[in-house]
Enzyme design. Structure first.
Site, PDB file in Angstrom:
ATOM      1  N   LYS A  85       0.782  -1.250   0.000  1.00 57.22           N
ATOM      2  CA  LYS A  85       0.000   0.000   0.000  1.00 57.22           C
ATOM      3  C   LYS A  85       0.807   1.291   0.000  1.00 57.22           C
ATOM      4  O   LYS A  85       0.267   2.361   0.285  1.00 57.22           O
ATOM      5  CB  LYS A  85      -0.975  -0.007   1.170  1.00 57.22           C
ATOM      6  N   ASN A 100       1.689  -8.473  -6.493  1.00 60.36           N
ATOM      7  CA  ASN A 100       1.280  -8.692  -5.106  1.00 60.36           C
ATOM      8  C   ASN A 100      -0.196  -8.389  -4.867  1.00 60.36           C
ATOM      9  O   ASN A 100      -0.854  -9.051  -4.076  1.00 60.36           O
ATOM     10  CB  ASN A 100       2.154  -7.834  -4.187  1.00 60.36           C
ATOM     11  N   SER A 125     -10.257   1.572  -1.938  1.00 61.14           N
ATOM     12  CA  SER A 125      -9.788   2.863  -1.435  1.00 61.14           C
ATOM     13  C   SER A 125     -10.494   4.005  -2.147  1.00 61.14           C
ATOM     14  O   SER A 125     -10.862   3.890  -3.329  1.00 61.14           O
ATOM     15  CB  SER A 125      -8.283   2.961  -1.704  1.00 61.14           C
ATOM     16  N   TYR A 150      -0.261   1.691  -7.386  1.00 60.29           N
ATOM     17  CA  TYR A 150      -1.036   1.244  -6.219  1.00 60.29           C
ATOM     18  C   TYR A 150      -2.526   1.523  -6.436  1.00 60.29           C
ATOM     19  O   TYR A 150      -3.375   0.639  -6.299  1.00 60.29           O
ATOM     20  CB  TYR A 150      -0.556   1.953  -4.931  1.00 60.29           C
ATOM     21  N   LYS A 154      -6.144  -1.048  -7.093  1.00 64.23           N
ATOM     22  CA  LYS A 154      -7.461  -1.018  -6.431  1.00 64.23           C
ATOM     23  C   LYS A 154      -8.573  -0.939  -7.486  1.00 64.23           C
ATOM     24  O   LYS A 154      -9.596  -1.611  -7.377  1.00 64.23           O
ATOM     25  CB  LYS A 154      -7.548   0.152  -5.445  1.00 64.23           C
ATOM     26  N   ASN A 200       2.230   8.395   5.684  1.00 67.09           N
ATOM     27  CA  ASN A 200       0.908   8.917   6.018  1.00 67.09           C
ATOM     28  C   ASN A 200       0.997   9.948   7.147  1.00 67.09           C
ATOM     29  O   ASN A 200       1.911   9.908   7.976  1.00 67.09           O
ATOM     30  CB  ASN A 200      -0.050   7.784   6.400  1.00 67.09           C
ATOM     31  N   GLY A 298       0.846  14.419  -6.701  1.00 67.68           N
ATOM     32  CA  GLY A 298      -0.185  13.372  -6.692  1.00 67.68           C
ATOM     33  C   GLY A 298      -1.273  13.597  -5.658  1.00 67.68           C
ATOM     34  O   GLY A 298      -2.276  12.880  -5.661  1.00 67.68           O
TER      35      GLY A 298
HETATM   36  C1  UD1 Z   1      -2.589   8.057   0.852  1.00 62.09           C
HETATM   37  C2  UD1 Z   1      -2.491   7.613  -0.563  1.00 62.09           C
HETATM   38  C3  UD1 Z   1      -3.739   6.877  -0.919  1.00 62.09           C
HETATM   39  C4  UD1 Z   1      -3.886   5.688  -0.004  1.00 62.09           C
HETATM   40  C5  UD1 Z   1      -3.857   6.121   1.447  1.00 62.09           C
HETATM   41  C6  UD1 Z   1      -3.731   4.895   2.317  1.00 62.09           C
HETATM   42  C7  UD1 Z   1      -1.053   9.290  -1.647  1.00 62.09           C
HETATM   43  C8  UD1 Z   1      -1.004  10.416  -2.621  1.00 62.09           C
HETATM   44  N1  UD1 Z   1      -2.279   8.775  -1.433  1.00 62.09           N
HETATM   45  O1  UD1 Z   1      -3.731   8.939   0.993  1.00 62.09           O
HETATM   46  O2  UD1 Z   1      -3.674   6.446  -2.259  1.00 62.09           O
HETATM   47  O3  UD1 Z   1      -5.078   5.009  -0.274  1.00 62.09           O
HETATM   48  O4  UD1 Z   1      -2.723   6.942   1.702  1.00 62.09           O
HETATM   49  O5  UD1 Z   1      -3.686   5.244   3.646  1.00 62.09           O
HETATM   50  O6  UD1 Z   1      -0.053   8.907  -1.100  1.00 62.09           O
HETATM   51  N2  UD1 Z   1       0.574  15.109   4.630  1.00 62.09           N
HETATM   52  C9  UD1 Z   1       1.459  16.089   5.039  1.00 62.09           C
HETATM   53  N3  UD1 Z   1       2.676  15.713   5.529  1.00 62.09           N
HETATM   54  C10 UD1 Z   1       3.059  14.410   5.623  1.00 62.09           C
HETATM   55  C11 UD1 Z   1       2.158  13.406   5.211  1.00 62.09           C
HETATM   56  C12 UD1 Z   1       0.932  13.797   4.716  1.00 62.09           C
HETATM   57  O7  UD1 Z   1       1.151  17.270   4.972  1.00 62.09           O
HETATM   58  O8  UD1 Z   1       4.197  14.129   6.054  1.00 62.09           O
HETATM   59  C13 UD1 Z   1      -0.738  15.494   4.121  1.00 62.09           C
HETATM   60  C14 UD1 Z   1      -0.984  15.090   2.677  1.00 62.09           C
HETATM   61  O9  UD1 Z   1      -0.571  16.086   1.795  1.00 62.09           O
HETATM   62  C15 UD1 Z   1      -2.491  14.882   2.667  1.00 62.09           C
HETATM   63  C16 UD1 Z   1      -2.816  14.452   4.097  1.00 62.09           C
HETATM   64  O10 UD1 Z   1      -1.701  14.829   4.893  1.00 62.09           O
HETATM   65  O11 UD1 Z   1      -3.130  16.096   2.439  1.00 62.09           O
HETATM   66  C17 UD1 Z   1      -3.043  12.969   4.225  1.00 62.09           C
HETATM   67  O12 UD1 Z   1      -1.941  12.289   3.658  1.00 62.09           O
HETATM   68  P1  UD1 Z   1      -1.774  10.710   3.764  1.00 62.09           P
HETATM   69  O13 UD1 Z   1      -1.920  10.285   5.156  1.00 62.09           O
HETATM   70  O14 UD1 Z   1      -0.517  10.341   3.046  1.00 62.09           O
HETATM   71  O15 UD1 Z   1      -3.047  10.143   3.002  1.00 62.09           O
HETATM   72  P2  UD1 Z   1      -3.545  10.399   1.508  1.00 62.09           P
HETATM   73  O16 UD1 Z   1      -2.527  11.065   0.684  1.00 62.09           O
HETATM   74  O17 UD1 Z   1      -4.877  11.044   1.592  1.00 62.09           O
END
Ligand code: UD1
Length: 339
Positions: A85, A100, A125, A150, A154, A200, A298
C-alpha cells in the site's frame, strides 16, 4: 462460523480480527509477515482473550492458496486485506504491486469461485475517485485515471471482482472504499506500525511528537480550501473494522441486493492537515514541530465521503471523533516508544 482474514496482522486487518472475534467468529489469519509480526497475535489475544489461528502464507504462491482451502474447507467468509500500500514504492516498482495486489486476488477468487457459495470482502480505497468533481463523494462518482500503480491495483481489483461476480452467482462480494484510516485500539494493544519513515500524516505526527522525527512537513498551504491545506476524511480504524463485520454479516445473512456491491467508508466530515495537527495538540497536550513545505505530487485537494449508502443500506455509521482517533494514535505511539 469460520472467517479467513488475509493480511490479518496488518493495521486494518488486526483491528478487524479483534471485532470479528468479539462477535463470536472463529478467525484464521493468513499473513506473509512482510509488513507485520506475530507479536500482533499477542495483542489480539490480550484484547479478546483468544489467539486466532495463524498460517504464514505468501498468497503469490498459488499452490499454497489451494492447500489452504483444502485444509480449511469450512471457511464461510473471506476478508481480503493482504496487499502492498505504499504509493511511492508502487511508482518505483510497479510489477511488484501488480503481482502482489492482483495475482493474489485472482488466486483467491479462483478458489472461491470453485465453491457453491462464497462471501468476499475487498479492501478498496477512495483513491479510485481521484479528485472528485463533487463533494462529498458518492459511490457513483466516476472512477478517475489512477495516480499510481497502487491506485490502479485497487481500480483493477474492483473490476476483476465485478466481472467474476457477473458469471459466478454463488460468489457474493463487497468492495469497501476506505477514506483515511487512523488511530489504534483504545487498549493500545494493537495499532499502526509503519516500516521506516511513515508516508501517512498521522503516524508522521505521532512519531514527530515522540522524537523519532524532527518536524512534520505540511505539504502545501496554497490549496483552494479554507486554510489552504488539503482536506481528507479521517476515520477511526476501529469504526472501519466494525464496518467489515457488518458487511460480512450482510453477505452471510443474504441481505445484499446484488452479488457485487460497493460502499464508501468514511465519517462524512473533511478535516484539513492543520485541523488534524490542532486536534493532536489538543488531545496530547504536546506542541508539534511542523513547517509548511511545497505540495506533494499526486495529492488531491479535498476528499470526503458521502456516507448515506453506508449508513442507510449497510446500516453502519462511524462513531468516533477526530479527537478520539488522534488520542488513540498517540496512546499507541507512547506505548511502543515506552514514553
Ligand atoms: C494516501 C495515498 C492513498 C492511499 C492512502 C492509504 C497518496 C497520494 N495517497 O492517501 O492512495 O489510499 O494513503 O492510507 O499517497 N501530509 C502532510 N505531511 C506528511 C504526510 C501527509 O502534509 O508528512 C498530508 C498530505 O498532503 C495529505 C494528508 O496529509 O493532504 C493525508 O496524507 P496521507 O496520510 O498520506 O493520506 P492520503 O494522501 O490522503
Amino acid at each position: 462460523m469460520k472467517v479467513l482474514v488475509t493480511g490479518g496482522l496488518g493495521f486494518i486487518g488486526s483491528h478487524t480480527v479483534v471485532e470479528l472475534q468479539l462477535k463470536g467468529f472463529d478467525v484464521v489469519v493468513i499473513d506473509n509477515l512482510s509488513n507485520a509480526s506475530t507479536d500482533v497475535l499477542d495483542g489480539i489475544a490480550e484484547i479478546t482473550g483468544k489467539r486466532p489461528e495463524f498460517e504464514k502464507i505468501d498468497l503469490r504462491d498459488k499452490a499454497s492458496v489451494s492447500e489452504f482451502f483444502k485444509k480449511y474447507p469450512d471457511v464461510e467468509g473471506v476478508i481480503h486485506f493482504a496487499a502492498s500500500k505504499a504509493v511511492g514504492e508502487s511508482v518505483e516498482n510497479p510489477l511488484l504491486y501488480y503481482e502482489n495486489n492482483l495475482n493474489t486476488l485472482i488466486y483467491m477468487l479462483q478458489e472461491l469461485s470453485a465453491k457453491d457459495n462464497a462471501n468476499f470482502i475487498f479492501s478498496s480505497s477512495c483513491t479510485v475517485y481521484g479528485q472528485a468533481d463533487k463533494l462529498p463523494i458518492t459511490e457513483d462518482a466516476p472512477v478517475k485515471p489512477a495516480e499510481s500503480p497502487y491506485g490502479n491495483t485497487k481500480q483493477i481489483g474492483e473490476e476483476i471482482i465485478k466481472d467474476t461476480c457477473k458469471v459466478k452467482k454463488g460468489l457474493n462480494a463487497i468492495s469497501l472504499r476506505y477514506f483515511n484510516p487512523i488511530g489504534a485500539h483504545e487498549s493500545a494493544a494493537i495499532g499502526e506500525l509503519p516500516l521506516g519513515v511513515p508516508q501517512n500524516l498521522v503516524p508522521f505526527i505521532t512519531q514527530t511528537a515522540a522524537g523519532l522525527r524532527n518536524e512534520l512537513a505540511v505539504f502545501g498551504n496554497d490549496y483552494p480550501t479554507p486554510d489552504g491545506t488539503c482536506v481528507r476524511d479521517y476515520i477511526h480504524v476501529v469504526d472501519l473494522a466494525k464496518a467489515h463485520v457488518v458487511a460480512l454479516e450482510r453477505l452471510l445473512n443474504e441481505k445484499n441486493e446484488s452479488n457485487y456491491e460497493v460502499f464508501n467508508l468514511g465519517t462524512g466530515t473533511g478535516s484539513s492537515v492543520l485541523e488534524v495537527i490542532e486536534s493532536f495538540e489538543r488531545v496530547s497536550e504536546e506542541k508539534l514541530n511542523y513547517r509548511i513545505a511545497p505540495r506533494r505530487e499526486g495529492d488531491v485537494t479535498a476528499a470526503y465521503a458521502d456516507t448515506h449508502k453506508a449508513n442507510d443500506v449497510l446500516g453502519w455509521k462511524a462513531g468516533s471523533s477526530l479527537d478520539e482517533a488522534m488520542l488513540s494514535a498517540w496512546k499507541w505511539e507512547k506505548k511502543i516508544r515506552n514514553l
